[in-house]
Design a protein around this motif. Structure first.
Motif, mmCIF file in Angstrom:
data_model
loop_
_atom_site.group_PDB
_atom_site.id
_atom_site.type_symbol
_atom_site.label_atom_id
_atom_site.label_comp_id
_atom_site.label_asym_id
_atom_site.label_seq_id
_atom_site.Cartn_x
_atom_site.Cartn_y
_atom_site.Cartn_z
ATOM 1 N N LEU A 1 0.873 -1.221 -0.030
ATOM 2 C CA LEU A 1 -0.117 0.077 -0.105
ATOM 3 C C LEU A 1 0.755 1.354 -0.102
ATOM 4 C CD1 LEU A 1 -2.806 -0.848 2.622
ATOM 5 C CD2 LEU A 1 -2.840 -1.516 0.270
ATOM 6 N N SER A 2 0.285 2.315 -0.657
ATOM 7 C CA SER A 2 0.830 3.648 -0.433
ATOM 8 C C SER A 2 0.073 4.377 0.836
ATOM 9 C CB SER A 2 0.302 4.529 -1.550
ATOM 10 O OG SER A 2 0.775 4.172 -2.842
ATOM 11 N N ALA A 3 0.565 5.486 1.024
ATOM 12 C CA ALA A 3 -0.015 6.252 2.113
ATOM 13 C C ALA A 3 -1.572 6.783 1.672
ATOM 14 C CB ALA A 3 0.656 7.482 2.479
ATOM 15 N N SER A 4 -2.438 7.000 2.482
ATOM 16 C CA SER A 4 -3.734 7.480 2.010
ATOM 17 C C SER A 4 -3.469 9.094 1.039
ATOM 18 C CB SER A 4 -4.679 7.688 3.112
ATOM 19 O OG SER A 4 -4.746 6.571 3.784
ATOM 20 N N GLY B 1 3.094 7.780 6.577
ATOM 21 C CA GLY B 1 2.186 7.740 5.955
ATOM 22 C C GLY B 1 1.778 6.226 5.509
ATOM 23 N N GLU B 2 2.696 5.283 4.795
ATOM 24 C CA GLU B 2 2.724 4.094 4.575
ATOM 25 C C GLU B 2 2.416 3.148 5.658
ATOM 26 O OE1 GLU B 2 4.170 5.925 2.480
ATOM 27 O OE2 GLU B 2 3.462 5.745 0.631
ATOM 28 N N LEU B 3 3.039 3.479 6.959
ATOM 29 C CA LEU B 3 3.104 2.675 8.137
ATOM 30 C C LEU B 3 1.690 2.867 8.502
ATOM 31 C CD1 LEU B 3 6.382 3.676 9.710
ATOM 32 C CD2 LEU B 3 5.658 1.435 8.781
ATOM 33 N N GLY C 1 11.612 7.324 -3.531
ATOM 34 C CA GLY C 1 11.568 8.473 -4.316
ATOM 35 C C GLY C 1 9.993 8.705 -4.548
ATOM 36 N N ARG C 2 9.441 9.749 -4.712
ATOM 37 C CA ARG C 2 7.874 9.776 -4.925
ATOM 38 C C ARG C 2 7.290 8.742 -5.966
ATOM 39 N NH1 ARG C 2 5.383 14.082 -2.592
ATOM 40 N NH2 ARG C 2 3.613 12.639 -2.862
ATOM 41 N N GLY C 3 6.249 8.322 -5.381
ATOM 42 C CA GLY C 3 5.536 7.531 -6.272
ATOM 43 C C GLY C 3 6.078 6.135 -6.449
ATOM 44 N N GLY C 4 6.897 5.921 -5.336
ATOM 45 C CA GLY C 4 7.843 4.625 -5.335
ATOM 46 C C GLY C 4 7.069 3.407 -4.923
ATOM 47 N N SER C 5 6.128 3.312 -4.637
ATOM 48 C CA SER C 5 5.079 2.065 -4.075
ATOM 49 C C SER C 5 5.014 1.231 -5.330
ATOM 50 C CB SER C 5 3.874 2.612 -3.625
ATOM 51 O OG SER C 5 3.989 3.363 -2.295
ATOM 52 N N ASP C 6 4.794 1.593 -6.531
ATOM 53 C CA ASP C 6 4.920 0.737 -7.637
ATOM 54 C C ASP C 6 6.008 -0.158 -7.776
ATOM 55 O OD1 ASP C 6 2.273 2.002 -8.453
ATOM 56 O OD2 ASP C 6 3.509 3.490 -9.575
ATOM 57 N N GLY D 1 4.629 0.124 0.734
ATOM 58 C CA GLY D 1 5.220 0.490 -0.563
ATOM 59 C C GLY D 1 6.288 1.817 -0.144
ATOM 60 N N PHE D 2 7.039 2.144 -1.016
ATOM 61 C CA PHE D 2 7.929 3.481 -0.803
ATOM 62 C C PHE D 2 9.082 3.419 0.161
ATOM 63 C CE2 PHE D 2 7.514 8.027 0.631
ATOM 64 C CZ PHE D 2 8.095 8.558 -0.332
ATOM 65 N N ILE D 3 8.841 2.552 1.191
ATOM 66 C CA ILE D 3 10.218 2.653 2.068
ATOM 67 C C ILE D 3 10.686 1.480 2.095
ATOM 68 C CG2 ILE D 3 8.359 4.198 3.352
ATOM 69 C CD1 ILE D 3 7.876 2.469 5.484
ATOM 70 N N VAL E 1 -1.398 12.031 2.119
ATOM 71 C CA VAL E 1 -0.761 12.225 3.228
ATOM 72 C C VAL E 1 0.938 12.424 3.079
ATOM 73 C CG1 VAL E 1 -0.102 10.582 5.228
ATOM 74 C CG2 VAL E 1 -2.425 11.009 4.779
ATOM 75 N N THR E 2 1.311 11.758 2.041
ATOM 76 C CA THR E 2 2.822 12.263 1.873
ATOM 77 C C THR E 2 2.968 13.589 1.580
ATOM 78 O OG1 THR E 2 2.694 9.835 0.814
ATOM 79 C CG2 THR E 2 4.620 11.283 0.661
ATOM 80 N N ASN E 3 2.193 14.166 0.691
ATOM 81 C CA ASN E 3 2.411 15.462 0.416
ATOM 82 C C ASN E 3 2.304 16.304 1.801
ATOM 83 O OD1 ASN E 3 2.681 15.184 -1.948
ATOM 84 N ND2 ASN E 3 0.429 15.879 -2.655
HETATM 85 N N1 ASP Z 1 3.128 7.669 -0.790
HETATM 86 C C1 ASP Z 1 4.476 7.925 -1.635
HETATM 87 C C2 ASP Z 1 4.111 9.066 -2.768
HETATM 88 O O1 ASP Z 1 2.954 9.866 -2.628
HETATM 89 C C3 ASP Z 1 4.558 6.946 -2.603
HETATM 90 C C4 ASP Z 1 3.640 6.187 -3.582
HETATM 91 O O2 ASP Z 1 2.337 6.773 -3.476
HETATM 92 O O3 ASP Z 1 3.760 5.611 -4.428
HETATM 93 O O4 ASP Z 1 4.825 9.530 -3.385
#
Ligand code: ASP
Ligand code: ADP
Ligand code: MG
Length: 452
Positions: free
Chosen positions: A38-41, A119-121, A198-203, A184-186, A44-46
């Motif tokens: 999962l990503s953060a909701s 966020g992800e936790l 890095g941003r968007g890293g959960s994929d 994801g991401f961490i 939340v990351t922003n």
């Molecule tokens: N939460 C992180 C972000 O907003 C990672 C992700 O969503 O993939 O960048």
């Protein structure tokens, strides 16, 4: 290869209680799904990045923290405020508050990663509870036990062999009789310190885990039913692409299709794991399958755009007829850990683009183009820096072997100034730079001419 699916859900898919219920339906709809990333909701990351950058006074920090609390509260309310999980979330909020205060005194990239990992936790803890309430044997898993990275906080690189070994020891047994819910991401470095990809890293995380446990499939569930011919938010006639090759998808992700983090395809293609992209809200709408081979191989498959590109023109009269100038230049980029994108050369100069935007920036949103790098370059050549450019990529098949590719592309935008062109290195893309103000219009016109 086992019959094991890794399903990843992005920020909007876990934005609130209702959206999380859709994710649970998707997971339960596929008995092979035993790992959920999962990503953060959404949002939340922003908000955490705002706190981590350390620019807010006490009041400003508290306003941001209240927004984060409101997002968690919506989900906790749906869950009926179970004592244990409510206390866990409160602990995270307390931790965020303390770290935000620390960041406001003096921040650094390691602290940023510690803050934003919350966020992800939190989203994974909430979703684990939701799955348990749905009668599933689910367990929360701290991905830092397996996701080993280097120590470049903010855009850490995964260490593939260690991830594989750790996944064998820590995950392989667990997935046999549980649905494992993880972040994801961490990740974590060798000392166990928290890092981010890095941003968007959960994929990317989902694909890395899929690779490490020899998954049979990786699913990326997001807010659109697949990868489209271009960003559907920009072009209303964009349509989903039923199948893509790894090569095409990698080019799309690299050159701006935000739906996938640029590195996602690498682990999947290394182990030949099919990747599916679909909508968690509307799984019945289908989506895109990414595989080694596809039935159709159109010359033009998609167009993508990446904003905030910087063009560096490096000029040295010593370059004419000399050997080793390029090696020196690329050595400097390597020393500063910055990847080079497009490259063209002339007799005495090299033009190089660097991504300063969302995908090229660090988790804290700061530019990776440093003064230190520019100073090192200036030691060996004349440097001109141009900002405010947009990279346009046309993605397809056998492009440089198809007659008329260039004229079809450039006749559609004959009146636009093209700053630099890269063509021929890949069979799957033609890229060029335009002024930022022309980017949207160029994408719209190319879509009409090549893909509608
Ligand atoms: N939460 C992180 C972000 O907003 C990672 C992700 O969503 O993939 O960048
Ligand atoms: P998530 O939070 O699930 O990771 P993202 O916001 O990162 O989702 O990615 C999904 C978004 O990517 C879509 O809402 C869409 O606007 C954007 N996007 C950009 N290019 C494309 C494309 N070619 N196909 C589909 N979506 C795209
Ligand atoms: Mg994303």
């Amino acid at each position: 290869m086992s019959n094991l699916c890794v399903a990843k859900f992005g920020g909007s898919s876990v934005a609130n209680y209702e959206a999380m219920q859709n994710c649970a339906n998707v997971v339960l709809g596929n008995p092979a799904t035993h790992v959920v990333v999962l990503s953060a909701s959404s949002g939340v990351t922003n908000l955490l990045v705002e706190l981590a950058n350390g620019q807010l006074d006490k009041e400003g920090q508290e306003a941001v923290i209240q927004k984060i609390i409101a997002i968690q509260e919506n989900i906790l309310e749906g869950l009926g405020h179970p004592k244990e999980i409510t206390e866990e979330i409160e602990k995270h909020i307390k931790d965020i508050r303390a770290l935000a205060h620390e960041a406001s005194m003096q921040t650094n990239t390691a602290l940023v990663d510690r803050i934003i990992s919350n966020g992800e936790l939190m989203s994974t803890k909430l979703f684990t509870e939701l799955m348990k309430q749905r009668g599933v044997k689910a367990c929360w898993f701290d991905v830092r036990k397996v996701m080993r990275t280097d120590s470049v906080f903010g855009r850490a690189a995964p260490i593939i062999e260690v991830i594989r070994t750790q996944a064998g020891q820590e995950l392989a047994n667990l997935v046999k009789d549980h649905i494992v819910i993880t972040q994801g991401f961490i990740g974590a470095n060798a000392e166990g310190r928290t890092t981010t990809l890095g941003r968007g890293g959960s994929d990317y995380s989902a694909a890395l885990i899929g690779e490490a446990i020899d998954a049979s499939e990786v699913e990326i569930w997001t807010d659109v039913p697949g990868i489209y011919t271009t960003d559907p938010r920009l072009v209303s006639t964009a349509h989903p692409i039923p199948e893509l090759t790894f090569d095409e998808a990698a080019e799309m992700a690299t050159f701006g299709a935000k739906v996938l983090h640029p590195a996602t395809i690498q682990p999947a293609s290394r182990r030949n794991i099919p990747v599916f992209v679909g909508s968690s809200k509307n799984p019945a709408a289908g989506g895109t399958w990414i595989r080694t081979e596809t039935q159709s191989k159109p010359t033009f498959r998609a167009v993508a755009m990446r904003k905030d590109q910087v063009l560096l023109t490096l000029k040295s009269f010593k370059m004419a007829g000399a050997c080793g100038f390029m090696a020196t230049i690329f050595g400097i980029f390597a020393k500063h850990g910055l990847s080079v994108d497009l490259v063209t050369t002339s007799e005495v100069s090299i033009a190089i683009t660097v991504d300063n935007g969302f995908s090229g920036g660090n988790s804290d949103g700061k530019s990776s183009l440093s003064d230190a790098l520019l100073n090192d370059l200036r030691e060996v050549c004349n440097v001109t820096v141009e900002e405010g450019l947009t990279l346009i990529a046309i993605i397809g098949n056998d492009m440089s072997y198809s007659t008329g590719t260039g004229s079809k592309v450039f006749s559609a935008i004959f009146d636009v100034n093209v700053r630099m062109i890269c063509y021929g290195a890949s069979l799957h893309s033609l890229c060029f730079l335009v002024d930022a103000k022309d980017g949207d219009e160029v994408i719209k016109r190319l879509h009409v001419h090549l893909l509608d």
